[in-house]
Scaffold this motif. Sequence first.
Motif, mmCIF file in Angstrom:
data_model
loop_
_atom_site.group_PDB
_atom_site.id
_atom_site.type_symbol
_atom_site.label_atom_id
_atom_site.label_comp_id
_atom_site.label_asym_id
_atom_site.label_seq_id
_atom_site.Cartn_x
_atom_site.Cartn_y
_atom_site.Cartn_z
ATOM 1 N N THR A 2 0.831 -1.179 0.000
ATOM 2 C CA THR A 2 0.000 0.000 0.000
ATOM 3 C C THR A 2 0.875 1.242 0.000
ATOM 4 O O THR A 2 2.059 1.195 0.265
ATOM 5 C CB THR A 2 -0.908 -0.012 1.240
ATOM 6 O OG1 THR A 2 -0.080 -0.106 2.405
ATOM 7 C CG2 THR A 2 -1.847 -1.203 1.193
ATOM 8 N N SER A 3 0.274 2.428 -0.285
ATOM 9 C CA SER A 3 1.035 3.661 -0.364
ATOM 10 C C SER A 3 1.612 4.053 0.989
ATOM 11 O O SER A 3 2.659 4.688 1.069
ATOM 12 C CB SER A 3 0.147 4.782 -0.915
ATOM 13 O OG SER A 3 -1.003 4.944 -0.106
ATOM 14 N N GLN A 4 0.916 3.755 2.072
ATOM 15 C CA GLN A 4 1.397 4.021 3.419
ATOM 16 C C GLN A 4 1.931 2.729 4.036
ATOM 17 O O GLN A 4 1.448 1.643 3.723
ATOM 18 C CB GLN A 4 0.258 4.569 4.283
ATOM 19 C CG GLN A 4 -0.283 5.913 3.811
ATOM 20 C CD GLN A 4 0.752 7.021 3.939
ATOM 21 O OE1 GLN A 4 1.534 7.059 4.882
ATOM 22 N NE2 GLN A 4 0.766 7.920 2.969
ATOM 23 N N ASP A 30 9.748 1.654 4.947
ATOM 24 C CA ASP A 30 8.921 2.172 3.865
ATOM 25 C C ASP A 30 7.687 1.304 3.631
ATOM 26 O O ASP A 30 6.708 1.753 3.020
ATOM 27 C CB ASP A 30 9.735 2.261 2.570
ATOM 28 C CG ASP A 30 10.310 0.911 2.153
ATOM 29 O OD1 ASP A 30 10.709 0.124 3.059
ATOM 30 O OD2 ASP A 30 10.365 0.638 0.936
#
Length: 211
Positions: A2-4, A30
């Motif tokens: 996921t982006s987060q 990350d």
Amino acid sequence: MTSQPVSVGVYSHQEIVREGIMSLLSRHPDKVAVVPTPTHPGDPDPDVVLYDVMALLDGDTGPLGYLVDMTASKVLAVGHDLRPDLVGTALTTGVDGFFSIGADEKELLAAVESAATGWRAGDPGENPTVGSSASAARANQLGGDLGLSEREVQVIALIARGRSNQQIAAELFVSINSVKSYIRTAYRKIGVQSRGAAVGWAIRHGFGSTD
């Protein structure tokens, strides 16, 4: 992923297991944010909780039940090959999936990703990284806490799907007498005396009633 970063809590009574998993996850800031595991109402719910099944050795399923029933987290059991019964107990309690303590770093991250983003098409199968609800690996672990053998699990699963003894024998390539023997021993282990009761037990314990 996921982006987060995916927030992940680790629950284990064994410090070496807990710290080891957290250390591996922390190497990927990350992708993963290691956070406390919720233990009381009001604690923030991580996206994923990794639950070491060795915490079930004393028979207390309370903390696991809390994570499964009272949090929004996806809960993955961390299984130990020498104690498949504990994985079976965790699955019966309602965890979303499982993977082996022997998983490497790549497989660990894949397990977290699968839980956080939804089971990938490649997960179900004979040897998935995560034993999701559709996987053969999950079915093979169910009933392990009661000492069901792999063949007895297969027979109970087929009974739950409405198969006759003849159909079970044909699907498993065994004799009718063997099927009857598996049924007798399985019924004794799960504490039922009829086919209808066996179907009810199987559905309640996650085997499902359809293909």
